[in-house]
Write a protein that holds these residues in place. Structure first.
Motif, PDB file in Angstrom:
ATOM      1  N   ALA A   1       0.832  -1.207   0.000  1.00 29.44           N
ATOM      2  CA  ALA A   1       0.000   0.000   0.000  1.00 29.44           C
ATOM      3  C   ALA A   1       0.867   1.258   0.000  1.00 29.44           C
ATOM      4  O   ALA A   1       0.572   2.225  -0.706  1.00 29.44           O
ATOM      5  N   THR A   2       1.935   1.242   0.772  1.00 25.54           N
ATOM      6  CA  THR A   2       2.853   2.384   0.802  1.00 25.54           C
ATOM      7  C   THR A   2       3.484   2.581  -0.574  1.00 25.54           C
ATOM      8  O   THR A   2       3.570   3.705  -1.074  1.00 25.54           O
ATOM      9  N   SER A   3       3.903   1.496  -1.188  1.00 25.09           N
ATOM     10  CA  SER A   3       4.506   1.567  -2.519  1.00 25.09           C
ATOM     11  C   SER A   3       3.512   2.126  -3.534  1.00 25.09           C
ATOM     12  O   SER A   3       3.866   2.953  -4.374  1.00 25.09           O
ATOM     13  N   ALA A   4       2.279   1.697  -3.448  1.00 26.93           N
ATOM     14  CA  ALA A   4       1.251   2.186  -4.375  1.00 26.93           C
ATOM     15  C   ALA A   4       1.013   3.686  -4.184  1.00 26.93           C
ATOM     16  O   ALA A   4       0.876   4.427  -5.163  1.00 26.93           O
ATOM     17  N   ARG A   5       0.973   4.142  -2.940  1.00 28.21           N
ATOM     18  CA  ARG A   5       0.793   5.579  -2.682  1.00 28.21           C
ATOM     19  C   ARG A   5       1.964   6.382  -3.237  1.00 28.21           C
ATOM     20  O   ARG A   5       1.778   7.452  -3.823  1.00 28.21           O
ATOM     21  N   GLN A   6       3.174   5.874  -3.058  1.00 34.39           N
ATOM     22  CA  GLN A   6       4.359   6.580  -3.566  1.00 34.39           C
ATOM     23  C   GLN A   6       4.357   6.611  -5.090  1.00 34.39           C
ATOM     24  O   GLN A   6       4.695   7.636  -5.690  1.00 34.39           O
ATOM     25  N   THR A   7       3.972   5.522  -5.709  1.00 32.61           N
ATOM     26  CA  THR A   7       3.903   5.477  -7.169  1.00 32.61           C
ATOM     27  C   THR A   7       2.861   6.458  -7.677  1.00 32.61           C
ATOM     28  O   THR A   7       3.102   7.188  -8.643  1.00 32.61           O
ATOM     29  N   LYS A   8       1.707   6.501  -7.031  1.00 31.22           N
ATOM     30  CA  LYS A   8       0.652   7.443  -7.432  1.00 31.22           C
ATOM     31  C   LYS A   8       1.153   8.883  -7.318  1.00 31.22           C
ATOM     32  O   LYS A   8       0.927   9.709  -8.214  1.00 31.22           O
ATOM     33  N   ALA A   9       1.862   9.178  -6.243  1.00 29.66           N
ATOM     34  CA  ALA A   9       2.392  10.536  -6.060  1.00 29.66           C
ATOM     35  C   ALA A   9       3.394  10.880  -7.154  1.00 29.66           C
ATOM     36  O   ALA A   9       3.389  11.996  -7.679  1.00 29.66           O
ATOM     37  N   ARG A  10       4.260   9.917  -7.526  1.00 35.28           N
ATOM     38  CA  ARG A  10       5.242  10.183  -8.586  1.00 35.28           C
ATOM     39  C   ARG A  10       4.548  10.409  -9.930  1.00 35.28           C
ATOM     40  O   ARG A  10       4.948  11.284 -10.695  1.00 35.28           O
ATOM     41  N   ILE A  11       3.537   9.623 -10.212  1.00 37.95           N
ATOM     42  CA  ILE A  11       2.813   9.778 -11.479  1.00 37.95           C
ATOM     43  C   ILE A  11       2.098  11.126 -11.505  1.00 37.95           C
ATOM     44  O   ILE A  11       2.153  11.843 -12.505  1.00 37.95           O
ATOM     45  N   THR A  12       1.451  11.470 -10.402  1.00 43.17           N
ATOM     46  CA  THR A  12       0.747  12.759 -10.322  1.00 43.17           C
ATOM     47  C   THR A  12       1.718  13.903 -10.526  1.00 43.17           C
ATOM     48  O   THR A  12       1.444  14.853 -11.264  1.00 43.17           O
ATOM     49  N   GLU A  13       2.876  13.820  -9.892  1.00 41.90           N
ATOM     50  CA  GLU A  13       3.878  14.875 -10.040  1.00 41.90           C
ATOM     51  C   GLU A  13       4.399  14.925 -11.475  1.00 41.90           C
ATOM     52  O   GLU A  13       4.611  15.996 -12.030  1.00 41.90           O
ATOM     53  N   ALA A  14       4.605  13.760 -12.079  1.00 41.90           N
ATOM     54  CA  ALA A  14       5.116  13.723 -13.449  1.00 41.90           C
ATOM     55  C   ALA A  14       4.123  14.350 -14.421  1.00 41.90           C
ATOM     56  O   ALA A  14       4.521  14.920 -15.440  1.00 41.90           O
ATOM     57  N   LEU A  15       2.852  14.251 -14.121  1.00 42.08           N
ATOM     58  CA  LEU A  15       1.832  14.807 -15.002  1.00 42.08           C
ATOM     59  C   LEU A  15       1.594  16.296 -14.765  1.00 42.08           C
ATOM     60  O   LEU A  15       0.936  16.950 -15.563  1.00 42.08           O
ATOM     61  N   ASP A  16       2.142  16.822 -13.684  1.00 44.76           N
ATOM     62  CA  ASP A  16       1.965  18.229 -13.342  1.00 44.76           C
ATOM     63  C   ASP A  16       2.983  19.066 -14.119  1.00 44.76           C
ATOM     64  O   ASP A  16       4.195  18.886 -13.972  1.00 44.76           O
ATOM     65  N   GLN A  17       2.515  19.982 -14.944  1.00 49.35           N
ATOM     66  CA  GLN A  17       3.391  20.786 -15.804  1.00 49.35           C
ATOM     67  C   GLN A  17       4.389  21.614 -15.000  1.00 49.35           C
ATOM     68  O   GLN A  17       5.571  21.671 -15.335  1.00 49.35           O
ATOM     69  N   ALA A  18       3.925  22.239 -13.929  1.00 51.27           N
ATOM     70  CA  ALA A  18       4.831  23.077 -13.124  1.00 51.27           C
ATOM     71  C   ALA A  18       5.932  22.229 -12.494  1.00 51.27           C
ATOM     72  O   ALA A  18       7.101  22.635 -12.465  1.00 51.27           O
ATOM     73  N   ALA A  19       5.586  21.056 -12.013  1.00 51.90           N
ATOM     74  CA  ALA A  19       6.583  20.175 -11.411  1.00 51.90           C
ATOM     75  C   ALA A  19       7.580  19.716 -12.471  1.00 51.90           C
ATOM     76  O   ALA A  19       8.779  19.608 -12.196  1.00 51.90           O
ATOM     77  N   ALA A  20       7.088  19.456 -13.678  1.00 45.85           N
ATOM     78  CA  ALA A  20       7.978  19.028 -14.755  1.00 45.85           C
ATOM     79  C   ALA A  20       8.960  20.139 -15.107  1.00 45.85           C
ATOM     80  O   ALA A  20      10.146  19.878 -15.346  1.00 45.85           O
ATOM     81  N   GLU A  21       8.478  21.367 -15.132  1.00 49.72           N
ATOM     82  CA  GLU A  21       9.365  22.503 -15.431  1.00 49.72           C
ATOM     83  C   GLU A  21      10.418  22.671 -14.337  1.00 49.72           C
ATOM     84  O   GLU A  21      11.587  22.938 -14.630  1.00 49.72           O
ATOM     85  N   LYS A  22      10.022  22.497 -13.070  1.00 47.74           N
ATOM     86  CA  LYS A  22      10.992  22.599 -11.970  1.00 47.74           C
ATOM     87  C   LYS A  22      12.042  21.504 -12.092  1.00 47.74           C
ATOM     88  O   LYS A  22      13.237  21.758 -11.904  1.00 47.74           O
ATOM     89  N   ALA A  23      11.605  20.282 -12.387  1.00 47.36           N
ATOM     90  CA  ALA A  23      12.542  19.171 -12.525  1.00 47.36           C
ATOM     91  C   ALA A  23      13.500  19.416 -13.686  1.00 47.36           C
ATOM     92  O   ALA A  23      14.701  19.152 -13.576  1.00 47.36           O
ATOM     93  N   ALA A  24      12.992  19.950 -14.785  1.00 49.17           N
ATOM     94  CA  ALA A  24      13.855  20.258 -15.931  1.00 49.17           C
ATOM     95  C   ALA A  24      14.867  21.329 -15.548  1.00 49.17           C
ATOM     96  O   ALA A  24      16.038  21.257 -15.931  1.00 49.17           O
TER      97      ALA A  24
END
Length: 60
Positions: A23-46
């Motif tokens: 369950a913890t792994s699934a929550r972390q994966t969901k958070a990573r996917i959500t962040e990856a789909l967020d344009q602002a987060a993607a720009e910060k990571a870039a």
């Protein structure tokens, strides 16, 4: 407690711990996917990635 019920109890505790970890792994994966789909987060990571590059690497 006899050995058989003790082993059964240990088995159920291990199953519960495995379920908690999944369950913890699934929550972390969901958070990573959500962040990856967020344009602002993607720009910060870039921006963070670009800040790690050196001129020597650009020359390649």
């Amino acid at each position: 407690m006899s050995p058989r019920p003790l082993r059964a109890w240990q088995h159920h505790v291990a199953e519960a711990e495995n379920a908690r970890q999944r369950a913890t792994s699934a929550r972390q994966t969901k958070a990573r996917i959500t962040e990856a789909l967020d344009q602002a987060a993607a720009e910060k990571a870039a921006g963070r990635l670009a800040a790690t590059w050196t001129k020597k690497e650009d020359a390649r």
